[in-house]
Design a protein around this motif. Structure first.
Motif, short mmCIF file in Angstrom:
data_model
loop_
_atom_site.label_atom_id
_atom_site.label_comp_id
_atom_site.label_asym_id
_atom_site.label_seq_id
_atom_site.Cartn_x
_atom_site.Cartn_y
_atom_site.Cartn_z
N PRO A 1 56.16 58.13 59.81
CA PRO A 1 56.32 59.15 58.77
C PRO A 1 57.11 58.59 57.59
CG PRO A 1 56.97 60.01 60.90
CD PRO A 1 56.76 58.54 61.06
N ARG A 2 56.63 58.86 56.38
CA ARG A 2 57.29 58.30 55.20
C ARG A 2 58.15 59.34 54.50
NH1 ARG A 2 51.71 58.67 53.84
NH2 ARG A 2 51.35 60.12 52.13
N LEU A 3 59.25 58.91 53.94
CA LEU A 3 60.19 59.77 53.24
C LEU A 3 59.60 60.16 51.89
CD1 LEU A 3 63.07 60.96 53.30
CD2 LEU A 3 63.81 58.92 52.10
N VAL A 4 59.71 61.44 51.53
CA VAL A 4 59.23 61.94 50.24
C VAL A 4 60.46 62.24 49.40
CG1 VAL A 4 57.86 63.71 49.09
CG2 VAL A 4 57.22 62.95 51.37
N PRO A 5 60.78 61.40 48.41
CA PRO A 5 62.04 61.54 47.68
C PRO A 5 62.02 62.54 46.52
CG PRO A 5 60.93 59.55 46.99
CD PRO A 5 60.09 60.17 48.07
N PHE A 6 60.87 63.18 46.24
CA PHE A 6 60.78 64.07 45.08
C PHE A 6 59.89 65.26 45.42
CE2 PHE A 6 57.72 60.65 44.89
CZ PHE A 6 56.52 61.33 44.77
N PRO A 7 59.99 66.38 44.68
CA PRO A 7 59.11 67.52 44.92
C PRO A 7 57.67 67.17 44.55
CG PRO A 7 61.03 68.18 43.64
CD PRO A 7 61.05 66.69 43.72
N VAL A 8 56.74 67.50 45.42
CA VAL A 8 55.34 67.13 45.25
C VAL A 8 54.57 68.29 44.64
CG1 VAL A 8 53.25 66.44 46.49
CG2 VAL A 8 55.46 65.57 47.21
N SER A 9 53.77 68.00 43.59
CA SER A 9 52.94 69.05 42.97
C SER A 9 51.49 68.95 43.41
CB SER A 9 53.03 68.98 41.45
OG SER A 9 52.49 67.77 40.98
N ARG A 10 50.99 67.74 43.69
CA ARG A 10 49.62 67.53 44.19
C ARG A 10 49.65 66.45 45.25
NH1 ARG A 10 46.24 66.49 38.85
NH2 ARG A 10 47.36 67.98 37.59
N CYS A 11 48.78 66.60 46.27
CA CYS A 11 48.73 65.61 47.34
C CYS A 11 47.30 65.53 47.86
CB CYS A 11 49.69 66.00 48.46
SG CYS A 11 49.72 64.82 49.82
N SER A 12 46.79 64.32 48.05
CA SER A 12 45.42 64.15 48.54
C SER A 12 45.31 64.41 50.04
CB SER A 12 44.92 62.74 48.22
OG SER A 12 45.74 61.79 48.87
N ASP A 13 46.44 64.39 50.77
CA ASP A 13 46.43 64.60 52.22
C ASP A 13 46.94 65.98 52.61
OD1 ASP A 13 45.61 61.95 52.49
OD2 ASP A 13 47.67 61.24 52.44
N TYR A 14 47.04 66.91 51.66
CA TYR A 14 47.61 68.24 51.91
C TYR A 14 46.71 69.07 52.81
CZ TYR A 14 49.26 72.97 50.99
OH TYR A 14 49.72 74.25 51.13
N LEU A 15 47.32 69.72 53.83
CA LEU A 15 46.62 70.65 54.70
C LEU A 15 47.53 71.86 54.88
CD1 LEU A 15 44.19 71.29 56.49
CD2 LEU A 15 45.38 70.17 58.36
N SER A 16 47.13 72.99 54.34
CA SER A 16 47.97 74.18 54.33
C SER A 16 48.17 74.74 55.73
CB SER A 16 47.34 75.26 53.44
OG SER A 16 48.11 76.44 53.50
N LYS A 17 49.42 75.09 56.05
CA LYS A 17 49.68 75.74 57.33
C LYS A 17 49.61 77.25 57.20
CE LYS A 17 54.69 75.23 56.89
NZ LYS A 17 55.85 74.61 57.50
N LEU A 18 49.33 77.75 55.99
CA LEU A 18 49.19 79.19 55.78
C LEU A 18 47.79 79.67 56.16
CD1 LEU A 18 50.95 79.43 52.31
CD2 LEU A 18 51.95 79.79 54.57
#
Length: 106
Positions: free
Chosen positions: A47-64
């Motif tokens: 798992p990689r550390l995300v140091p900033f707030p993300v607005s778009r991501c190509s690997d995003y999968l909503s848990k909603l």
């Protein structure tokens, strides 16, 4: 005289990170607001550390929203082999019966 200024692809202020609703995110919160660590678990080995707030991501999968597997798990399966040719397929109408209401004397 008015001047209009348009900013495109600027930095959004006050928006929450997309990681908050992502299935792959691992979020650790401390006691203060500045103590927060977000890791992306898309690559499960490291798992990689995300140091900033993300607005778009190509690997995003909503848990909603439910995944395809979760939808298939709760689906009602209709076996069409058991349906006879003479029976009706679809929603049945509701039978309504009318009755009389008797008022009791006091």
């Amino acid at each position: 005289m008015s001047i209009s200024i348009t900013v495109r692809n600027g930095t959004a202020i006050g928006k929450e990170s997309l990681c908050r609703t992502c299935r792959y995110a691992s979020i650790q919160l401390g006691y203060s607001e500045s103590e927060e660590e977000i890791r992306c678990g898309y690559f499960s080995e490291l798992p990689r550390l995300v140091p900033f707030p993300v607005s778009r991501c190509s690997d995003y999968l909503s848990k909603l929203a439910p995944t395809l597997y979760e939808l298939e798990k709760i689906a009602f399966i209709i076996d069409v082999k058991d349906v006879k040719a003479t029976s009706r397929v679809g929603f049945a109408g509701a039978a309504v019966t009318a009755g009389t209401c008797e008022e009791g004397s006091e």
